[in-house]
Design a protein around this motif. Structure first.
Motif, PDB file in Angstrom:
ATOM      1  N   PHE A   1      36.089  29.039  38.252  1.00 28.35           N
ATOM      2  CA  PHE A   1      35.211  27.965  38.713  1.00 28.35           C
ATOM      3  C   PHE A   1      36.084  26.763  39.058  1.00 28.35           C
ATOM      4  CE2 PHE A   1      31.206  28.942  35.876  1.00 28.35           C
ATOM      5  CZ  PHE A   1      31.098  30.209  36.429  1.00 28.35           C
ATOM      6  N   VAL A   2      35.830  26.153  40.190  1.00 35.89           N
ATOM      7  CA  VAL A   2      36.546  24.930  40.543  1.00 35.89           C
ATOM      8  C   VAL A   2      35.949  23.781  39.745  1.00 35.89           C
ATOM      9  CG1 VAL A   2      37.047  23.295  42.402  1.00 35.89           C
ATOM     10  CG2 VAL A   2      37.210  25.753  42.835  1.00 35.89           C
TER      11      VAL A   2
ATOM     12  N   ARG B   1      43.759  27.302  33.186  1.00 34.18           N
ATOM     13  CA  ARG B   1      43.542  26.495  34.392  1.00 34.18           C
ATOM     14  C   ARG B   1      44.698  26.606  35.377  1.00 34.18           C
ATOM     15  NH1 ARG B   1      43.120  20.790  31.842  1.00 34.18           N
ATOM     16  NH2 ARG B   1      44.913  21.716  30.830  1.00 34.18           N
ATOM     17  N   LEU B   2      44.348  26.347  36.641  1.00 36.35           N
ATOM     18  CA  LEU B   2      45.334  26.226  37.710  1.00 36.35           C
ATOM     19  C   LEU B   2      45.110  24.911  38.433  1.00 36.35           C
ATOM     20  CD1 LEU B   2      45.176  29.743  39.439  1.00 36.35           C
ATOM     21  CD2 LEU B   2      46.780  28.972  37.673  1.00 36.35           C
ATOM     22  N   HIS B   3      46.198  24.251  38.785  1.00 41.85           N
ATOM     23  CA  HIS B   3      46.174  23.046  39.623  1.00 41.85           C
ATOM     24  C   HIS B   3      46.985  23.414  40.857  1.00 41.85           C
ATOM     25  CE1 HIS B   3      47.704  18.624  40.158  1.00 41.85           C
ATOM     26  NE2 HIS B   3      46.772  18.933  41.044  1.00 41.85           N
TER      27      HIS B   3
ATOM     28  N   GLU C   1      43.295  19.542  47.262  1.00 40.90           N
ATOM     29  CA  GLU C   1      43.905  19.658  45.939  1.00 40.90           C
ATOM     30  C   GLU C   1      42.786  20.026  44.967  1.00 40.90           C
ATOM     31  OE1 GLU C   1      46.619  17.026  42.846  1.00 40.90           O
ATOM     32  OE2 GLU C   1      45.713  16.047  44.576  1.00 40.90           O
ATOM     33  N   GLN C   2      43.008  21.049  44.143  1.00 44.95           N
ATOM     34  CA  GLN C   2      41.941  21.545  43.282  1.00 44.95           C
ATOM     35  C   GLN C   2      42.466  21.913  41.904  1.00 44.95           C
ATOM     36  OE1 GLN C   2      39.771  24.737  45.189  1.00 44.95           O
ATOM     37  NE2 GLN C   2      39.508  23.580  47.073  1.00 44.95           N
ATOM     38  N   ILE C   3      41.560  21.849  40.941  1.00 45.20           N
ATOM     39  CA  ILE C   3      41.798  22.395  39.605  1.00 45.20           C
ATOM     40  C   ILE C   3      40.678  23.386  39.338  1.00 45.20           C
ATOM     41  CG2 ILE C   3      41.874  21.925  37.127  1.00 45.20           C
ATOM     42  CD1 ILE C   3      43.075  19.206  37.798  1.00 45.20           C
ATOM     43  N   LEU C   4      41.057  24.580  38.916  1.00 42.83           N
ATOM     44  CA  LEU C   4      40.042  25.577  38.565  1.00 42.83           C
ATOM     45  C   LEU C   4      40.265  26.053  37.145  1.00 42.83           C
ATOM     46  CD1 LEU C   4      41.394  28.603  38.539  1.00 42.83           C
ATOM     47  CD2 LEU C   4      40.978  28.519  40.970  1.00 42.83           C
ATOM     48  N   VAL C   5      39.223  26.641  36.602  1.00 42.82           N
ATOM     49  CA  VAL C   5      39.270  27.187  35.249  1.00 42.82           C
ATOM     50  C   VAL C   5      38.840  28.651  35.299  1.00 42.82           C
ATOM     51  CG1 VAL C   5      36.905  26.454  34.662  1.00 42.82           C
ATOM     52  CG2 VAL C   5      38.597  26.775  32.833  1.00 42.82           C
ATOM     53  N   HIS C   6      39.456  29.456  34.469  1.00 39.57           N
ATOM     54  CA  HIS C   6      39.101  30.868  34.318  1.00 39.57           C
ATOM     55  C   HIS C   6      37.922  30.949  33.355  1.00 39.57           C
ATOM     56  CE1 HIS C   6      39.972  35.159  33.102  1.00 39.57           C
ATOM     57  NE2 HIS C   6      40.039  35.216  34.412  1.00 39.57           N
ATOM     58  N   VAL C   7      36.893  31.730  33.707  1.00 39.64           N
ATOM     59  CA  VAL C   7      35.629  31.733  32.971  1.00 39.64           C
ATOM     60  C   VAL C   7      35.189  33.153  32.650  1.00 39.64           C
ATOM     61  CG1 VAL C   7      33.164  31.136  33.154  1.00 39.64           C
ATOM     62  CG2 VAL C   7      34.900  29.574  34.050  1.00 39.64           C
TER      63      VAL C   7
ATOM     64  N   GLN D   1      49.856  14.015  49.747  1.00 37.04           N
ATOM     65  CA  GLN D   1      48.441  13.797  49.438  1.00 37.04           C
ATOM     66  C   GLN D   1      48.095  14.197  48.006  1.00 37.04           C
ATOM     67  OE1 GLN D   1      49.370  15.565  52.235  1.00 37.04           O
ATOM     68  NE2 GLN D   1      48.845  14.132  53.854  1.00 37.04           N
ATOM     69  N   ALA D   2      48.984  14.907  47.313  1.00 37.93           N
ATOM     70  CA  ALA D   2      48.690  15.373  45.951  1.00 37.93           C
ATOM     71  C   ALA D   2      48.626  14.204  44.979  1.00 37.93           C
ATOM     72  CB  ALA D   2      49.745  16.373  45.496  1.00 37.93           C
ATOM     73  N   GLY D   3      47.665  14.255  44.070  1.00 40.90           N
ATOM     74  CA  GLY D   3      47.540  13.259  43.023  1.00 40.90           C
ATOM     75  C   GLY D   3      46.905  11.954  43.456  1.00 40.90           C
ATOM     76  N   ARG D   4      46.385  11.927  44.645  1.00 40.82           N
ATOM     77  CA  ARG D   4      45.781  10.689  45.159  1.00 40.82           C
ATOM     78  C   ARG D   4      44.464  10.402  44.455  1.00 40.82           C
ATOM     79  NH1 ARG D   4      45.935  10.556  51.589  1.00 40.82           N
ATOM     80  NH2 ARG D   4      44.748   8.709  51.066  1.00 40.82           N
TER      81      ARG D   4
END
Length: 155
Positions: A54-55, A85-87, A105-111, A144-147
């Motif tokens: 899930f993002v 998680r992945l970033h 840029e996204q962070i997702l989690v394994h569910v 653009q990362a971390g903006r």
């Protein structure tokens, strides 16, 4: 990592004659699915294991227009990871003209879909992401990362 073969479709176009803002997220998500397929995190993985991703957060920068028929090229860079998680950072380029059209840029989690709670990636995935990150961490961090979003200081 690079991905080609996606195109801006007629249904993606808005009244301004370019791709609608909402479809950027759709196409980035479709690109992510294609990036994940070779490392067994696609829909067959979800069906087989009842585990998914899930993002949690996304930040899109719209840099230059794309229009109907434009072919798109995507890159994927892993910026960080832990057990759950992945970033990561994706770029959307115009494939023929080679300009950077947008970034996500996204962070997702394994569910675990049975509990709807976060769950560690399988050991083989954790190892794969550790190896990927070892290579990707040597790449420059995209500008653009971390903006954060804001209008700047007043006055």
């Amino acid at each position: 990592m690079e991905l080609t073969g996606m195109r801006v479709l007629p249904e993606h176009i808005d009244a301004n004659g370019h791709m609608n803002v909402g479809f950027y997220n759709v196409i980035f998500d479709q690109a992510l699915d294609r990036f994940f397929k070779p490392f067994d995190l696609d829909w067959s993985y979800v069906k087989r294991t009842n585990l998914s991703t899930f993002v949690l957060e996304t930040h899109v920068c719209y840099l230059q227009e794309v229009v109907e028929g434009d072919e798109l090229r995507f890159t994927f860079q892993l910026l960080g990871h832990d057990a759950k998680r992945l970033h990561y950072f994706m770029e959307m380029h115009h494939a023929q003209k080679n300009y950077l059209a947008a970034t996500s840029e996204q962070i997702l989690v394994h569910v675990d879909l049975a509990t709807r709670r976060s769950s560690p990636f399988l050991p083989e995935h954790q190892q794969f992401f550790a190896e990927m990150f070892a290579g990707h961490s040597k790449l420059p961090v995209p500008k653009q990362a971390g903006r954060s979003i804001g209008m700047g200081k007043k006055g």
